[in-house]
Design a protein around this motif. Structure first.
Motif, PDB file in Angstrom:
ATOM      1  N   ALA A 149      -6.433  -8.803   3.559  1.00 17.67           N
ATOM      2  CA  ALA A 149      -7.011  -7.471   3.715  1.00 17.67           C
ATOM      3  C   ALA A 149      -6.459  -6.792   4.962  1.00 17.67           C
ATOM      4  O   ALA A 149      -6.111  -5.599   4.941  1.00 17.67           O
ATOM      5  CB  ALA A 149      -8.534  -7.564   3.790  1.00 17.67           C
ATOM      6  N   ALA A 150      -6.364  -7.537   6.054  1.00 15.58           N
ATOM      7  CA  ALA A 150      -5.828  -6.980   7.300  1.00 15.58           C
ATOM      8  C   ALA A 150      -4.386  -6.514   7.112  1.00 15.58           C
ATOM      9  O   ALA A 150      -3.993  -5.446   7.621  1.00 15.58           O
ATOM     10  CB  ALA A 150      -5.915  -8.013   8.412  1.00 15.58           C
ATOM     11  N   ARG A 151      -3.605  -7.274   6.378  1.00 15.33           N
ATOM     12  CA  ARG A 151      -2.217  -6.874   6.114  1.00 15.33           C
ATOM     13  C   ARG A 151      -2.170  -5.548   5.353  1.00 15.33           C
ATOM     14  O   ARG A 151      -1.361  -4.667   5.649  1.00 15.33           O
ATOM     15  CB  ARG A 151      -1.488  -7.958   5.317  1.00 15.33           C
ATOM     16  CG  ARG A 151      -1.203  -9.230   6.093  1.00 15.33           C
ATOM     17  CD  ARG A 151      -0.437 -10.223   5.224  1.00 15.33           C
ATOM     18  NE  ARG A 151      -0.319 -11.518   5.866  1.00 15.33           N
ATOM     19  CZ  ARG A 151       0.613 -11.823   6.764  1.00 15.33           C
ATOM     20  NH1 ARG A 151       1.504 -10.907   7.112  1.00 15.33           N
ATOM     21  NH2 ARG A 151       0.662 -13.034   7.306  1.00 15.33           N
ATOM     22  N   ARG A 152      -3.020  -5.413   4.344  1.00 17.17           N
ATOM     23  CA  ARG A 152      -3.049  -4.166   3.569  1.00 17.17           C
ATOM     24  C   ARG A 152      -3.438  -2.977   4.451  1.00 17.17           C
ATOM     25  O   ARG A 152      -2.828  -1.901   4.371  1.00 17.17           O
ATOM     26  CB  ARG A 152      -4.048  -4.282   2.418  1.00 17.17           C
ATOM     27  CG  ARG A 152      -3.673  -5.273   1.341  1.00 17.17           C
ATOM     28  CD  ARG A 152      -4.618  -5.167   0.144  1.00 17.17           C
ATOM     29  NE  ARG A 152      -4.431  -6.313  -0.729  1.00 17.17           N
ATOM     30  CZ  ARG A 152      -5.188  -7.394  -0.729  1.00 17.17           C
ATOM     31  NH1 ARG A 152      -6.214  -7.480   0.098  1.00 17.17           N
ATOM     32  NH2 ARG A 152      -4.928  -8.390  -1.545  1.00 17.17           N
ATOM     33  N   SER A 196     -13.447   6.514   7.699  1.00 15.01           N
ATOM     34  CA  SER A 196     -13.034   7.355   6.579  1.00 15.01           C
ATOM     35  C   SER A 196     -11.800   6.776   5.889  1.00 15.01           C
ATOM     36  O   SER A 196     -11.656   6.861   4.663  1.00 15.01           O
ATOM     37  CB  SER A 196     -12.744   8.777   7.064  1.00 15.01           C
ATOM     38  OG  SER A 196     -13.913   9.380   7.578  1.00 15.01           O
ATOM     39  N   PHE A 197     -10.910   6.171   6.673  1.00 16.51           N
ATOM     40  CA  PHE A 197      -9.736   5.510   6.113  1.00 16.51           C
ATOM     41  C   PHE A 197     -10.141   4.326   5.232  1.00 16.51           C
ATOM     42  O   PHE A 197      -9.634   4.167   4.111  1.00 16.51           O
ATOM     43  CB  PHE A 197      -8.827   5.048   7.253  1.00 16.51           C
ATOM     44  CG  PHE A 197      -7.758   4.075   6.858  1.00 16.51           C
ATOM     45  CD1 PHE A 197      -6.623   4.491   6.184  1.00 16.51           C
ATOM     46  CD2 PHE A 197      -7.885   2.725   7.168  1.00 16.51           C
ATOM     47  CE1 PHE A 197      -5.631   3.584   5.815  1.00 16.51           C
ATOM     48  CE2 PHE A 197      -6.904   1.818   6.812  1.00 16.51           C
ATOM     49  CZ  PHE A 197      -5.780   2.252   6.135  1.00 16.51           C
ATOM     50  N   VAL A 198     -11.057   3.501   5.706  1.00 14.74           N
ATOM     51  CA  VAL A 198     -11.480   2.319   4.948  1.00 14.74           C
ATOM     52  C   VAL A 198     -12.129   2.719   3.619  1.00 14.74           C
ATOM     53  O   VAL A 198     -12.050   1.981   2.638  1.00 14.74           O
ATOM     54  CB  VAL A 198     -12.421   1.452   5.800  1.00 14.74           C
ATOM     55  CG1 VAL A 198     -13.064   0.346   4.964  1.00 14.74           C
ATOM     56  CG2 VAL A 198     -11.662   0.835   6.972  1.00 14.74           C
ATOM     57  N   GLN A 199     -12.751   3.898   3.576  1.00 11.53           N
ATOM     58  CA  GLN A 199     -13.337   4.376   2.326  1.00 11.53           C
ATOM     59  C   GLN A 199     -12.308   4.542   1.215  1.00 11.53           C
ATOM     60  O   GLN A 199     -12.646   4.449   0.038  1.00 11.53           O
ATOM     61  CB  GLN A 199     -13.996   5.748   2.542  1.00 11.53           C
ATOM     62  CG  GLN A 199     -15.365   5.730   3.183  1.00 11.53           C
ATOM     63  CD  GLN A 199     -15.982   7.109   3.157  1.00 11.53           C
ATOM     64  OE1 GLN A 199     -15.343   8.100   3.529  1.00 11.53           O
ATOM     65  NE2 GLN A 199     -17.220   7.189   2.715  1.00 11.53           N
ATOM     66  N   THR A 231      -5.535   2.158   0.303  1.00 12.49           N
ATOM     67  CA  THR A 231      -5.321   0.854   0.945  1.00 12.49           C
ATOM     68  C   THR A 231      -5.099  -0.271  -0.056  1.00 12.49           C
ATOM     69  O   THR A 231      -4.513  -1.301   0.288  1.00 12.49           O
ATOM     70  CB  THR A 231      -6.532   0.483   1.813  1.00 12.49           C
ATOM     71  OG1 THR A 231      -7.684   0.299   0.960  1.00 12.49           O
ATOM     72  CG2 THR A 231      -6.833   1.571   2.841  1.00 12.49           C
ATOM     73  N   GLY A 232      -5.597  -0.098  -1.289  1.00  9.99           N
ATOM     74  CA  GLY A 232      -5.557  -1.198  -2.248  1.00  9.99           C
ATOM     75  C   GLY A 232      -6.564  -2.281  -1.925  1.00  9.99           C
ATOM     76  O   GLY A 232      -6.486  -3.387  -2.473  1.00  9.99           O
TER      77      GLY A 232
END
Length: 237
Positions: free
Chosen positions: A159-162, A176-179, A184-185
């Motif tokens: 997940a961190a890599r993505r 907002s990005f994580v949403q 992000t996939g």
């Protein structure tokens, strides 16, 4: 499981809470928070005015928001570089409330892996679209729309890599990005109740700069439109 506590060096108001977190959280250590204004002034980060991804983000990024994003990226980078299966990332205004916190963390850890992003939010606003597991009162579920705020979360190595790959350029705050799972996939899960409380006001208010003065009504209209566009892209089972 390792814990990374994001904390700005020299912040005396938050230091006592950080000492408690170091004692209470598993294998905890401090990760120095990034001063976004300094990085921006030095040209050390590439930003865009909310137009990198759809829907467009309607507000200008503050230095504090940039610093918060870069602080989380530093934690994601540590997870990748140190080959951690997953780690708990928290902000320094976290206040865990027993026994809900212990139950929520135990449930999240039992299901965490390299592919995981599991939120432990302070505000229980998300609507489940699929249930994953239950332990006592704690529920692990896939939310229809991913909530805001990043006070506590377990993040896996994959997940961190993505997240790192999708955030080399920043155009909105980290929550907002994580949403934006379609960017992000990354699927995001939530535990509720989380036993998480934020001590933001008790510790002197947000470390993110306040928005410039302007039409509050116009800002609320823009916010409502943006949130409607986010809701139109739900996570699905």
């Amino acid at each position: 499981m390792r814990t990374f506590i994001i904390h700005m060096a020299g912040d005396r108001k938050r230091a006592p809470n950080v000492r408690q977190l170091l004692d209470r959280l598993p294998e905890a250590e401090i990760v120095d928070a990034v001063r976004g204004a300094d990085v921006l002034a030095a040209g050390g980060v590439e930003t865009r005015p909310g137009d990198l991804h759809a829907p467009g983000y309607p507000f200008a990024l503050s230095g504090g928001e940039v610093g918060c994003f870069l602080s989380h990226r530093a934690c994601w980078q540590r997870i990748v570089e140190e080959g951690l299966d997953h780690a708990l990332i928290v902000e320094d205004d976290l206040s865990p409330i027993s026994p809900e916190w212990e139950a929520a963390l135990q449930l999240a850890r039992a299901h965490a892996g390299r592919d995981s992003y599991i939120r432990l939010p302070a505000k229980p606003r998300e609507i489940p679209v699929a249930m994953v597991a239950k332990k006592g009162p704690a529920l692990l579920f896939l939310p229809r729309v991913i909530g805001l705020q990043t006070v506590a979360q377990i993040v896996g190595q994959d997940a961190a890599r993505r997240l790192l790959a999708a955030s080399e350029t920043i155009d909105r705050p980290v929550d907002s990005f994580v949403q934006m799972h379609w960017v992000t996939g990354q699927r995001v899960h939530t535990v509720r109740p989380s036993g998480v409380r934020e001590l933001t006001e008790e510790l002197g208010g947000s470390t993110i700069q306040k928005r410039p003065a302007g039409s509050r009504a116009l800002r609320e209209i823009r916010r409502a439109i943006y949130r409607a566009r986010i809701r139109a892209r739900p996570q699905r089972p």
